[in-house]
Structures are given as C-alpha cells and as structure tokens.
Design a protein around this motif. Sequence first.
Motif, mmCIF file in Angstrom:
data_model
loop_
_atom_site.group_PDB
_atom_site.id
_atom_site.type_symbol
_atom_site.label_atom_id
_atom_site.label_comp_id
_atom_site.label_asym_id
_atom_site.label_seq_id
_atom_site.Cartn_x
_atom_site.Cartn_y
_atom_site.Cartn_z
ATOM 1 N N ALA A 1 -14.155 -27.710 -28.334
ATOM 2 C CA ALA A 1 -14.575 -26.822 -29.176
ATOM 3 C C ALA A 1 -16.024 -26.416 -28.762
ATOM 4 O O ALA A 1 -16.890 -27.190 -28.168
ATOM 5 C CB ALA A 1 -14.364 -27.048 -30.678
ATOM 6 N N PRO A 2 -16.374 -25.071 -28.839
ATOM 7 C CA PRO A 2 -17.853 -24.675 -28.726
ATOM 8 C C PRO A 2 -18.740 -25.690 -29.549
ATOM 9 O O PRO A 2 -18.505 -25.899 -30.917
ATOM 10 C CB PRO A 2 -17.988 -23.434 -29.108
ATOM 11 C CG PRO A 2 -16.637 -22.630 -29.126
ATOM 12 C CD PRO A 2 -15.766 -23.830 -29.515
ATOM 13 N N GLY A 3 -19.918 -26.149 -29.122
ATOM 14 C CA GLY A 3 -20.756 -26.956 -29.894
ATOM 15 C C GLY A 3 -20.094 -28.530 -30.259
ATOM 16 O O GLY A 3 -20.678 -29.155 -30.912
ATOM 17 N N ALA A 4 -19.135 -28.832 -29.362
ATOM 18 C CA ALA A 4 -18.654 -30.369 -29.432
ATOM 19 C C ALA A 4 -19.694 -31.185 -29.375
ATOM 20 O O ALA A 4 -20.721 -31.177 -28.653
ATOM 21 C CB ALA A 4 -17.471 -30.517 -28.395
ATOM 22 N N PHE B 1 -20.556 -35.681 -28.752
ATOM 23 C CA PHE B 1 -20.032 -36.881 -28.608
ATOM 24 C C PHE B 1 -20.808 -38.128 -28.925
ATOM 25 O O PHE B 1 -22.211 -37.831 -28.868
ATOM 26 C CB PHE B 1 -19.591 -37.041 -27.032
ATOM 27 C CG PHE B 1 -18.542 -36.358 -26.356
ATOM 28 C CD1 PHE B 1 -17.983 -35.342 -26.990
ATOM 29 C CD2 PHE B 1 -18.389 -36.351 -25.038
ATOM 30 C CE1 PHE B 1 -17.153 -34.553 -26.320
ATOM 31 C CE2 PHE B 1 -17.660 -35.882 -24.503
ATOM 32 C CZ PHE B 1 -16.579 -34.753 -25.042
ATOM 33 N N HIS B 2 -20.225 -39.099 -29.434
ATOM 34 C CA HIS B 2 -21.080 -40.480 -29.965
ATOM 35 C C HIS B 2 -20.386 -41.652 -29.305
ATOM 36 O O HIS B 2 -19.273 -41.593 -29.396
ATOM 37 C CB HIS B 2 -21.291 -40.354 -31.290
ATOM 38 C CG HIS B 2 -22.304 -39.537 -31.953
ATOM 39 N ND1 HIS B 2 -21.933 -38.270 -32.569
ATOM 40 C CD2 HIS B 2 -23.654 -39.604 -32.128
ATOM 41 C CE1 HIS B 2 -23.027 -37.846 -32.913
ATOM 42 N NE2 HIS B 2 -24.149 -38.338 -32.650
ATOM 43 N N HIS C 1 -15.411 -33.260 -32.137
ATOM 44 C CA HIS C 1 -16.357 -34.352 -32.174
ATOM 45 C C HIS C 1 -15.568 -35.768 -31.564
ATOM 46 O O HIS C 1 -14.335 -35.854 -31.965
ATOM 47 C CB HIS C 1 -16.782 -34.724 -33.517
ATOM 48 C CG HIS C 1 -17.791 -36.123 -33.775
ATOM 49 N ND1 HIS C 1 -17.282 -36.932 -34.768
ATOM 50 C CD2 HIS C 1 -18.852 -36.324 -33.020
ATOM 51 C CE1 HIS C 1 -18.371 -37.711 -34.589
ATOM 52 N NE2 HIS C 1 -19.290 -37.773 -33.594
ATOM 53 N N ILE C 2 -16.023 -36.510 -30.814
ATOM 54 C CA ILE C 2 -15.520 -37.648 -30.414
ATOM 55 C C ILE C 2 -16.421 -38.937 -30.596
ATOM 56 O O ILE C 2 -17.705 -38.769 -30.057
ATOM 57 C CB ILE C 2 -14.973 -37.842 -28.904
ATOM 58 C CG1 ILE C 2 -14.224 -36.740 -28.438
ATOM 59 C CG2 ILE C 2 -14.746 -38.996 -28.406
ATOM 60 C CD1 ILE C 2 -13.899 -36.318 -26.888
#
Length: 153
Positions: free
Chosen positions: A54-57, A59-60, A142-143
Amino acid sequence: MFHTRLVFALIVGSATAVTAQTPASETAAVQKTIQAFFDGMRRADSAAVRRTLAPGAVFHTLSSRNGQTVLRPESPTEFVKAVGSPHKEVWDERITFDKVLIDANLASVWTPYEFYLGSTFSHCGYNCFQLVKLTDGWKIAHIIDTRRKEKCK
C-alpha cells in the motif's frame, strides 16, 4: 403476520449465508497478496513486491540486543530495492498462515516463518501483517516481525 415473519426469517437466513461465503474468498485474497510478496522476493522481482504494498507502507522488526527488546523501523523502499539488487542466493522466506482476521477493509495476518539464503537456514520468527483493501485489491500496509536463530517451532 406469520407470512411476514417467514419472509423476514428467509431474508435474514439468506443474508447470513452470503456473509458466510465472503470470508473464505477474502481470506484467500489476503493470503494471495502475502504469497505474491514472498514469491516476488524469491524471484528477486522488486516490481512484484512493490505491487503488494500500500502507499505509505511501514516495516518494523523486533530483535533482542543485550537482553533488551529493540523495535527497529525498516524502509520499504530500501527493502524493495534490495530485493531487486543482484544477490547470490535466493531469499526464501517460508511461511505458514496461522491466523487471518478480517473486518471490512482491514486484515491482520499472523505467519510463523523460517528464512533461508538459498538452502542455508538464516533465522526464524513470526510476521504480523496489516493489510488494507483498496480499489485495486488487498495491499500490505504494515509488516512487523520477530527474528531469532533458535527456538523456531
């Protein structure tokens, strides 16, 4: 009066049947997006990976350093770039779908994984994906993952 109750019961019953069919197809669509992410990674196809995001995804990753839990942001842009950069070994993240929860246009997915560089084990942990359903389908927003080398399963 009886006729009205019967019609109401039939309408409610048929609405429940339609609702019961939707989660299986939505679950499959969510899983397909995540599988496409990892298939693209295995093929070193940065465009395929980018299409799942998605736009703006965001990750952490969670790791442990000196006995302390560390939350580290990772750049999706840099990750996609690294996927498409030449590397000797195939990046092979092997997942299983543990939990898929969906409400309207939001999905949360829990996947244990083992990561291999070619055929060599690197690390393991759990991924938690947050996906959103946009006009062009389910996308990863988000991941966050854990990473360790032992106690994988």
